[in-house]
Design an enzyme around this catalytic site. Structure first.
Site, PDB file in Angstrom:
ATOM      1  N   ASN A 102       0.701  -1.116   0.076  1.00 39.23           N
ATOM      2  CA  ASN A 102       0.038  -0.168   0.149  1.00 39.23           C
ATOM      3  C   ASN A 102       0.859   1.132  -0.074  1.00 39.23           C
ATOM      4  OD1 ASN A 102      -1.841   2.140   0.508  1.00 39.23           O
ATOM      5  ND2 ASN A 102      -2.609   1.233   2.358  1.00 39.23           N
ATOM      6  N   ARG A 105      -2.394  -2.198  -3.637  1.00 45.83           N
ATOM      7  CA  ARG A 105      -3.560  -1.196  -3.481  1.00 45.83           C
ATOM      8  C   ARG A 105      -3.504  -0.021  -4.478  1.00 45.83           C
ATOM      9  NH1 ARG A 105      -5.003   3.116   1.033  1.00 45.83           N
ATOM     10  NH2 ARG A 105      -7.003   3.291   0.613  1.00 45.83           N
ATOM     11  N   HIS A 148     -12.913   2.928  -0.091  1.00 44.47           N
ATOM     12  CA  HIS A 148     -12.892   1.855   0.927  1.00 44.47           C
ATOM     13  C   HIS A 148     -13.414   0.359   0.427  1.00 44.47           C
ATOM     14  CE1 HIS A 148     -13.007   5.368   4.219  1.00 44.47           C
ATOM     15  NE2 HIS A 148     -11.908   4.715   4.004  1.00 44.47           N
ATOM     16  N   ARG A 203     -12.220  15.610   7.839  1.00 44.51           N
ATOM     17  CA  ARG A 203     -12.781  15.956   6.729  1.00 44.51           C
ATOM     18  C   ARG A 203     -14.496  16.083   6.927  1.00 44.51           C
ATOM     19  NH1 ARG A 203     -11.424  10.582   3.312  1.00 44.51           N
ATOM     20  NH2 ARG A 203      -9.426  10.407   4.672  1.00 44.51           N
ATOM     21  N   GLU A 226      -8.013  -5.403   5.223  1.00 44.19           N
ATOM     22  CA  GLU A 226      -7.912  -5.211   3.698  1.00 44.19           C
ATOM     23  C   GLU A 226      -6.853  -5.713   3.155  1.00 44.19           C
ATOM     24  OE1 GLU A 226      -9.120  -0.530   3.057  1.00 44.19           O
ATOM     25  OE2 GLU A 226      -8.634  -0.686   5.184  1.00 44.19           O
TER      26      GLU A 226
END
Ligand code: AMP
Length: 396
Positions: free
Chosen positions: A7, A90, A179, A240, A384
């Site tokens: 990743n 990823r 996601h 955010r 993940e």
């Protein structure tokens, strides 16, 4: 087969080596400050975590250090690179080009590059990681696993914005969602864990981490999700803003004398629960502590966050005409019984009753609804890296 999962960010790189037969993590770690100075954190299965400073001018040196650590005589977990059968990367944005994971070819690399505009901070970094691995591990098959792919089954009515259609045609402006690897993994695992038939199920996955998103998964396919063209839309997150009146941008720009980049910086980095809590923290452990000790802004941040999650669950129950199961995952979803309780307090009308004792546990597969609850509610830890390893093995 051993699969190296990568990743890659612009200045960091996380990795895990996973044995796909046993699904054990043989080693994992992180390279940080690539291009600045550089450090490697490495931990073999059952061993100590060791951090060492290493000069990493580019990602190629970083990956070379990862390979060196994995094959080291003392701390390594494989004898040579021959024992790594494939690499799973990823990749954040696959646009409309990728609805599934793919084996990386020159055409695939070109198509990922064409999506750079949609994720200018992430895709170029992901590509750098792929190129560095190709250089150091020629002949090892590589697979790209996209954050957006799982959401490509959304119908047009869910992915189109109320904007001029030409913006979709000319600039690919639409909802993509992120996601996806987690939403896919958790929805499948939740169905299995709860004894539901995935192909005949209505599942809502709440991935609540520092970045947070919700998805509606109907019969195993995503039909809606809260993040949009970018990961800024939807839930209130760590820093955010999530959804808001778009006119606020112009209003704040004028009041605070900011340009568009300045406003975007506020929405991405200074908003969310951090902003609502008056900069107390973006971490829910601090917010819970703050709320318990009477800090009104911490309380406001927790309430704004949980209310937004509950609203999305309600809207997805409406869009699927019902819901069989809700699965909480990621850092907050897996660990905060307080957040789960606050969210579920809005959802009694769905016939949900919470098992208060079960809801106090954390970090494992759990059913937190009572036996007579009309909707099953579960906590499903996401993974993940394992999902990327599985996708990679399936393709090579
Ligand atoms: P993630 O992005 O999935 O790694 O989630 C990170 C976030 O999970 C942190 O910023 C915390 O807000 C939250 N988190 C982690 N552990 C706990 C905990 N024990 N209680 C509440 N929140 C937690």
């Amino acid at each position: 087969m051993n699969v190296l999962v990568i990743n890659c960010g612009s200045s960091s790189l996380k990795f895990q080596l996973i044995n796909s037969d046993t699904e054990a993590v043989l080693a994992k770690g992180l390279c940080e400050r690539i291009g600045i100075d550089g450090s490697l954190t490495y931990q073999p299965e059952g061993g100590e975590k060791v951090k060492s400073d290493k000069a990493m001018p580019t990602h190629t040196e970083a990956i070379q250090f990862v390979i060196d650590a994995l094959t080291d005589d003392n701390t390594g977990v494989v004898k040579s690179l021959d024992e790594i059968g494939a690499v799973g990367h990823r990749v954040v944005h696959g646009g409309e080009k990728f609805a599934k994971s793919v084996v990386i070819t020159d055409e695939v690399l070109a198509a990922i590059e064409e999506c750079n505009d949609l994720a200018p901070l992430h895709n170029p970094a992901n590509l750098i990681g792929i190129h560095a691995c190709q250089k150091l591990m020629p002949g090892t098959p590589m697979v790209a696993v996209f954050d957006t792919a799982f959401h490509q089954t959304m119908p047009e009515k869910a992915y189109l914005y109320g904007l001029p259609y030409e913006y979709y045609e000319k600039y690919a402006v639409r909802r993509y969602g992120f996601h996806g690897t987690s939403h896919s993994f958790v929805s499948k695992h939740a169905a299995k864990f709860l004894g539901l038939d995935l192909k005949a199920s209505k599942i809502i996955v709440a991935h609540l981490g520092n970045g947070a998103s919700i998805s509606a998964v109907l019969n195993g396919e995503c039909v809606d999700t809260s993040m949009g063209l970018t990961p800024l839309e939807g839930l209130v997150m760590g820093t955010r803003s999530g959804d808001m009146d778009p006119a606020i941008m112009e209003y704040i720009a004028k009041k605070e004398d900011l340009d568009i980049a300045g406003v975007m910086n506020v929405l991405n980095k200074k908003s969310g629960v951090l902003g609502v809590s008056k900069n107390l923290s973006s971490d829910f452990r601090d917010l819970e502590e703050g709320m318990d000790s009477g800090n009104q802004y911490a309380k406001a941040a927790m309430e704004v966050f949980c209310y937004r999650v509950a609203k999305y669950i309600g809207s997805y129950a409406a869009s699927m005409n019902g819901v069989d199961a809700i699965a909480f995952t990621a850092g907050i979803g897996e660990n905060s019984g307080t957040v789960r309780k606050m969210v579920l307090s809005y959802l009694g009308y769905l016939g949900i009753t919470v098992d208060e004792e079960a809801n106090k546990k954390r970090g494992e597969d759990l059913v937190i609804s009572t036996a007579d609850s009309k909707v099953k509610v579960a906590v499903i830890p996401t993974n993940e890296e394992l999902a990327i390893a599985r996708e990679t093995v399936a393709l090579v």
